[in-house]
Structures are given as structure tokens and as C-alpha cells.
Design an enzyme around this catalytic site. Structure first.
Site, PDB file in Angstrom:
ATOM      1  N   SER A 158       0.831  -1.199   0.000  1.00  0.00           N
ATOM      2  CA  SER A 158       0.000   0.000   0.000  1.00  0.00           C
ATOM      3  C   SER A 158       0.873   1.260   0.000  1.00  0.00           C
ATOM      4  O   SER A 158       1.734   1.401  -0.868  1.00  0.00           O
ATOM      5  CB  SER A 158      -0.970  -0.047   1.188  1.00  0.00           C
ATOM      6  OG  SER A 158      -2.021   0.863   1.016  1.00  0.00           O
ATOM      7  N   ASP A 177      -5.139  -3.958  -2.994  1.00  0.00           N
ATOM      8  CA  ASP A 177      -4.165  -3.641  -1.944  1.00  0.00           C
ATOM      9  C   ASP A 177      -3.828  -4.890  -1.122  1.00  0.00           C
ATOM     10  O   ASP A 177      -4.708  -5.557  -0.579  1.00  0.00           O
ATOM     11  CB  ASP A 177      -4.799  -2.575  -1.041  1.00  0.00           C
ATOM     12  CG  ASP A 177      -3.837  -1.967  -0.038  1.00  0.00           C
ATOM     13  OD1 ASP A 177      -3.086  -2.728   0.588  1.00  0.00           O
ATOM     14  OD2 ASP A 177      -3.876  -0.736   0.135  1.00  0.00           O
TER      15      ASP A 177
END
Length: 358
Positions: free
Chosen positions: A41, A195
Site C-alpha cells: 500500500s 491492496d
């Protein structure tokens, strides 16, 4: 000199990733450049900026990225409500260099847009920003090696994209930061990815499971609080829930890996005690191959909670929030570098030594 390769592991956490700038700055000033950067991320974005620039440009590019994504509008006189209002402004308006709302998505959540557009925001501005800040050829030069984590939308499996094994591009970085339902999946080799933080937000297993194993000093940078007080309100419950979710079982991961590495050292010691004839037999050689003599020093850095932060802290891209977290990362990393705990004697049966400095 560090005893082995230097690995920097960066957790995901949106605006909390500003802490990681300070960590890298302290390392850079101490002459400690990572041999390998691993991120998920926002950690993947910071990692890619480090890997995608020459050492003398890395800190400058990190600061430029965070300068671009910060937003004003803080209402200090309102205290914690000022934080909430400012962060809500980012939710409704977006951040110009990072993400902008998709008007069609806000009309109805039932409309079928396709997995690559099924999100409340477009991250096209982020792709443009990263294009201007990252040299993709340098990203793939393995100096340092780069690994980013993303989860396959269809299979639900975590995948680590590694510059040692495949050529990375900005889509890999974008996929690692595609947190649903805010951001849409990014397609890589025909498969959609989200993610990696929704599966494992602390990607330390990538280095602990690496082959071949090498002596390492692993700076693992955690931005979510694994421990906390009992929440007393719904907003506090929301904040605590996020911390628990995205701290991502880091404590249990490390405890289990510590057991595994100790067993590898036990296997190595047992193999040494066998007669030479038995040591050279194919069967014993195969079993002894499960052992190793590497030592992993895991340096755990934990970002502190800031005064007045709330459950929206991960979208606190205010100048004050970014500065406070960056300064905390810098100060804490300087302290642990000065302490240099990896220089202390180590029990030879221990394959993994954890250093925490708060």
C-alpha cells in the site's frame, strides 16, 4: 557495517506512511542504504520511490511526493473535530495529486462499472505523480531489490511481485495500493489485484521466507497500533478496529517465525553431531538442508499515536500531521541506530533476534 543485508519493510497505512519518510531519512543520514525494500500500500509507494531513484535523490523525491499529497484546511481551534472536518474534506473532494471522486460511483453502489472502475475514487492522479517521481529502469536494477504485495481479487491469494524475479512497472505499485472500495483493482497479466493490506499489511514474511536465506538486519516499520486502551465510544471503536485489522498480526507472525528459525538452527546443530559417514549420505544431506545458520535481526519500529488523532488518521494528509509523523520516525530511528542492538552477542541457537526500542 550491518551484519548481513539491510532490509526495509514498510507497512501500509495511508497518511500514516509519513512516519516512514523519517525512518528512511535517519537511515540515509547514517549511511545505511537498504539492499532490499518491501512494501504494501503506501509502504509500496514509499518503497518504489526509494528503489526508483539514485541514493542522492531518494529523500528529495520522498519529500516531493508527500508535499504533493498533503492538503490544507486544518481547523486547529476545533481540536479533534477540526481533524475530523479536515479529513472529511479529503474524503469528499479528494487530493489533487492522489485521488479524485468518481461521480458515477457515488450515485448508486449497484451500478456495474467493471472491477477496474468499481470504486469511489480514481487514482489516475497518483499514476501521473508516480510517473514523474520514479525511474522504472532504476526500479528494476535491484539496487535495492524491490518487493510489493497485492492480493488477487479472484483467488484471494497474496502475491509478492519481486524485481529479482520479474520486471516491475507502475501498475504493480498501483495494485499494491488499490484499497477497495475506495480505489479500484489494477489488472496485471490479466488478473485484477487489490491492496495487499487487506490480506497481510505487514509483509515481513517476504524476507523471512526468502530463498536462499541470508544474514539480515530487517527494519520493519509499523504504523498501526497493535495494542491500545479500551474504546469508550463508537468513534473510538472504529479507530481501534482499524488498528487491530491493519496491524495485521505482526506479533504472531514474528513469534512463529522465531520458532521456525530456531528449529532450523537446531537441525543444523544436530547434523553437525552425526558421524561423517552419515553426514555425507544423501538422506541426511536432504534432511540437513532444512537447517541453516543465518541470523535475522528484526528491528521493530512503531509509529506513536498522535494527540487528537481519530479513526480517520489514515487520511490525515494535513501538513501538521505529515510533519509530526515524519519527525517521530526520524527521532526513533536515530535512537535505535545509535543503540545498534544488532552488535550485541547472539545465542548461536537463535536464528531470529527481535529488537524493540520505544
Amino acid at each position: 557495517m550491518l551484519p548481513g543485508q539491510n532490509v526495509l519493510v514498510l507497512q501500509g497505512g495511508g497518511a500514516l506512511g509519513a512516519y516512514q519518510i523519517g525512518v528512511y531519512q535517519a537511515m540515509h543520514e547514517a549511511g545505511i542504504e537498504p539492499d532490499w525494500v518491501i512494501g504494501t500500500s503506501i509502504g509500496a509507494i514509499n518503497a518504489a520511490i526509494i528503489a526508483g531513484n539514485a541514493p542522492d535523490k531518494r529523500l528529495e523525491r520522498l519529500h516531493e511526493f508527500w508535499d504533493r499529497v498533503e492538503h490544507s484546511g486544518q481547523h486547529a481551534a476545533w481540536g479533534s473535530f477540526g481533524n475530523l472536518f479536515s479529513n472529511w474534506f479529503a474524503v469528499t473532494r479528494g487530493i489533487e495529486s492522489f485521488f479524485v471522486p468518481r461521480p458515477a460511483a457515488w450515485i448508486s453502489p449497484h451500478t456495474a462499472h467493471g472491477v477496474e472502475k468499481a470504486s469511489y475514487y480514481s487514482t489516475a492522479p497518483l499514476l501521473k505523480t508516480l510517473t514523474e517521481l520514479i525511474d522504472v529502469d532504476r526500479l528494476n536494477a535491484n539496487a535495492p531489490r524491490l518487493t510489493v504485495g497485492a492480493v488477487n481479487v479472484r483467488s484471494g491469494e497474496m502475491r509478492y511481485f519481486d524485481s529479482r524475479d520479474t520486471r516491475l512497472d507502475l501498475n504493480h505499485i498501483m495494485a499494491s495500493g488499490a484499497l477497495p472500495p475506495a480505489f479500484a483493482a489494477v489488472r496485471i497479466d490479466g488478473d485484477p489485484y487489490w491492496d495487499g493490506g487487506i490480506y497481510s499489511n505487514t509483509p515481513i514474511e517476504a524476507v523471512l521466507d526468502d530463498r536462499p536465506r541470508r544474514d539480515s538486519v530487517i527494519f520493519t516499520v509499523n504504523v498501526w497500533q497493535p495494542h491500545g486502551a479500551e474504546p469508550n465510544s463508537i468513534l473510538q471503536v472504529m479507530g481501534r478496529q482499524k488498528d487491530i485489522q491493519f496491524a495485521s498480526r505482526a506479533d504472531s507472525h514474528i513469534a512463529r517465525q522465531k520458532q521456525i528459525h530456531r528449529l532450523r538452527h537446531v537441525i543444523r546443530e544436530l547434523a553437525k553431531k552425526m558421524p561423517d559417514k552419515m553426514q555425507n549420505s544423501p538422506e541426511v544431506k536432504e534432511l540437513a538442508g532444512w537447517g541453516c545458520g543465518t541470523t535475522m535481526h528484526v528491528v521493530r519500529l512503531l509509529a506513536p499515536a498522535l494527540a487528537d488523532e481519530d479513526h480517520t488518521k489514515d487520511i490525515d494528509f494535513s501538513p501538521a500531521g505529515i510533519r509530526a509523523r515524519r519527525e517521530a520516525g526520524y527521532a526513533e530511528t536515530r535512537r535505535i541506530i545509535e543503540a545498534a542492538p544488532w552488535t550485541a552477542p547472539v545465542d548461536p541457537i537463535e536464528g531470529m533476534v527481535v529488537h524493540e526500542h520505544h
